[in-house]
Write a protein that holds these residues in place. Structure first.
Motif, short mmCIF file in Angstrom:
data_model
loop_
_atom_site.label_atom_id
_atom_site.label_comp_id
_atom_site.label_asym_id
_atom_site.label_seq_id
_atom_site.Cartn_x
_atom_site.Cartn_y
_atom_site.Cartn_z
N ARG A 27 0.81 -1.22 0.00
CA ARG A 27 0.00 0.00 0.00
C ARG A 27 0.85 1.27 0.00
N HIS A 28 2.10 1.15 0.41
CA HIS A 28 3.00 2.30 0.47
C HIS A 28 4.25 1.97 -0.32
N ARG A 29 4.61 2.85 -1.25
CA ARG A 29 5.81 2.63 -2.04
C ARG A 29 7.03 2.70 -1.13
N LEU A 30 8.01 1.84 -1.40
CA LEU A 30 9.21 1.76 -0.57
C LEU A 30 9.94 3.11 -0.46
N PRO A 31 10.12 3.87 -1.56
CA PRO A 31 10.80 5.16 -1.41
C PRO A 31 10.10 6.11 -0.44
N VAL A 32 8.78 6.03 -0.38
CA VAL A 32 8.02 6.88 0.55
C VAL A 32 8.30 6.45 1.98
N ASP A 56 2.98 10.19 11.85
CA ASP A 56 1.57 10.47 12.16
C ASP A 56 1.31 11.95 12.39
N ALA A 57 2.31 12.66 12.91
CA ALA A 57 2.15 14.09 13.20
C ALA A 57 2.33 14.98 11.97
N LEU A 58 2.77 14.41 10.85
CA LEU A 58 2.94 15.21 9.63
C LEU A 58 1.59 15.74 9.16
N GLY A 59 1.59 16.98 8.72
CA GLY A 59 0.39 17.56 8.14
C GLY A 59 0.17 17.03 6.73
N GLN A 60 -0.97 17.35 6.17
CA GLN A 60 -1.31 16.87 4.83
C GLN A 60 -0.33 17.37 3.77
N LYS A 61 0.11 18.62 3.85
CA LYS A 61 1.07 19.13 2.86
C LYS A 61 2.39 18.38 2.93
N ALA A 62 2.87 18.11 4.13
CA ALA A 62 4.12 17.37 4.28
C ALA A 62 3.95 15.94 3.76
N ARG A 63 2.83 15.32 4.06
CA ARG A 63 2.57 13.96 3.56
C ARG A 63 2.56 13.94 2.04
N GLU A 64 1.97 14.96 1.44
CA GLU A 64 1.96 15.05 -0.02
C GLU A 64 3.38 15.20 -0.55
N ARG A 65 4.19 16.03 0.09
CA ARG A 65 5.58 16.24 -0.35
C ARG A 65 6.40 14.95 -0.29
N PHE A 66 6.14 14.13 0.71
CA PHE A 66 6.84 12.85 0.82
C PHE A 66 6.32 11.83 -0.20
N GLY A 67 5.20 12.12 -0.83
CA GLY A 67 4.65 11.21 -1.84
C GLY A 67 3.72 10.16 -1.30
N CYS A 68 3.15 10.41 -0.11
CA CYS A 68 2.21 9.45 0.48
C CYS A 68 1.00 9.27 -0.42
N ARG A 69 0.38 8.11 -0.32
CA ARG A 69 -0.79 7.82 -1.14
C ARG A 69 -2.03 8.49 -0.54
N ARG A 70 -2.99 8.76 -1.42
CA ARG A 70 -4.26 9.35 -0.99
C ARG A 70 -5.28 8.26 -0.77
N GLU A 71 -6.03 8.42 0.28
CA GLU A 71 -7.11 7.49 0.60
C GLU A 71 -8.27 8.31 1.15
N GLY A 73 -9.53 11.07 0.18
CA GLY A 73 -9.27 12.50 0.20
C GLY A 73 -8.15 12.96 1.12
N SER A 74 -7.47 12.05 1.81
CA SER A 74 -6.38 12.42 2.71
C SER A 74 -5.13 11.61 2.38
N TYR A 75 -3.99 12.22 2.65
CA TYR A 75 -2.73 11.50 2.47
C TYR A 75 -2.47 10.64 3.70
N VAL A 76 -2.09 9.39 3.47
CA VAL A 76 -1.92 8.41 4.53
C VAL A 76 -0.45 8.03 4.67
N VAL A 77 0.03 8.01 5.92
CA VAL A 77 1.42 7.60 6.18
C VAL A 77 1.46 6.11 6.50
N PRO A 78 2.61 5.49 6.28
CA PRO A 78 2.74 4.07 6.63
C PRO A 78 2.69 3.87 8.15
N SER A 79 2.25 2.70 8.54
CA SER A 79 2.15 2.36 9.96
C SER A 79 3.53 2.03 10.52
N GLU A 80 3.60 1.93 11.84
CA GLU A 80 4.84 1.52 12.49
C GLU A 80 5.29 0.15 11.99
#
Length: 124
Positions: A27-32, A56-71, A73-80
């Motif tokens: 669900r999350h690309r390795l480079p991300v 988890d504390a990253l805002g939506q703009k930061a998540r977008e900059r890192f290339g997180c996937r959208r789910e 309508g929101s950018y989602v970070v990988p889990s621990e």
């Protein structure tokens, strides 16, 4: 603190690292994942939980900059779990090469990236 361009560039440095995970269910690309882990480490986070909390504390703009996937309508970070799984399974030399490439590009600006996720006082 990482600036917007550094956030965008971190995942780019990991595009040549082979993904050891099976293709099914990723669900999350390795480079991300690696970019977020590196960003958290650069900002002083140590350990999988701290890296995950930072992500988890990253805002939506930061998540977008890192290339997180959208789910939904929101950018989602990988889990621990995903962060830990990726970090323990990748080839250490490939990680070192990628970090050295980022350091070559940004080392003058931030002198805190070294091989093997070294601690440096300038990062804190």
């Amino acid at each position: 603190m990482l600036n917007a361009e550094q956030m965008r560039m971190l995942p780019q440095c990991f595009t040549m690292v082979s993904d050891p995970r099976r293709a099914h269910g990723i669900r999350h690309r390795l480079p991300v994942v690696l970019g977020i882990a590196a960003g958290a480490t650069l900002c002083g986070m140590r350990g999988y939980k701290a890296i995950s909390d930072w992500a988890d504390a990253l805002g939506q703009k930061a998540r977008e900059r890192f290339g997180c996937r959208r789910e939904k309508g929101s950018y989602v970070v990988p889990s621990e779990f995903v962060i830990r799984d990726c970090l323990v399974r990748i080839e250490p030399d490939a990680l070192d090469r990628a970090l050295n490439a980022w350091n070559a590009a940004w080392g003058e600006e931030r002198r805190c990236v070294g091989t093997r996720w070294q601690d440096h006082e300038e990062c804190h």
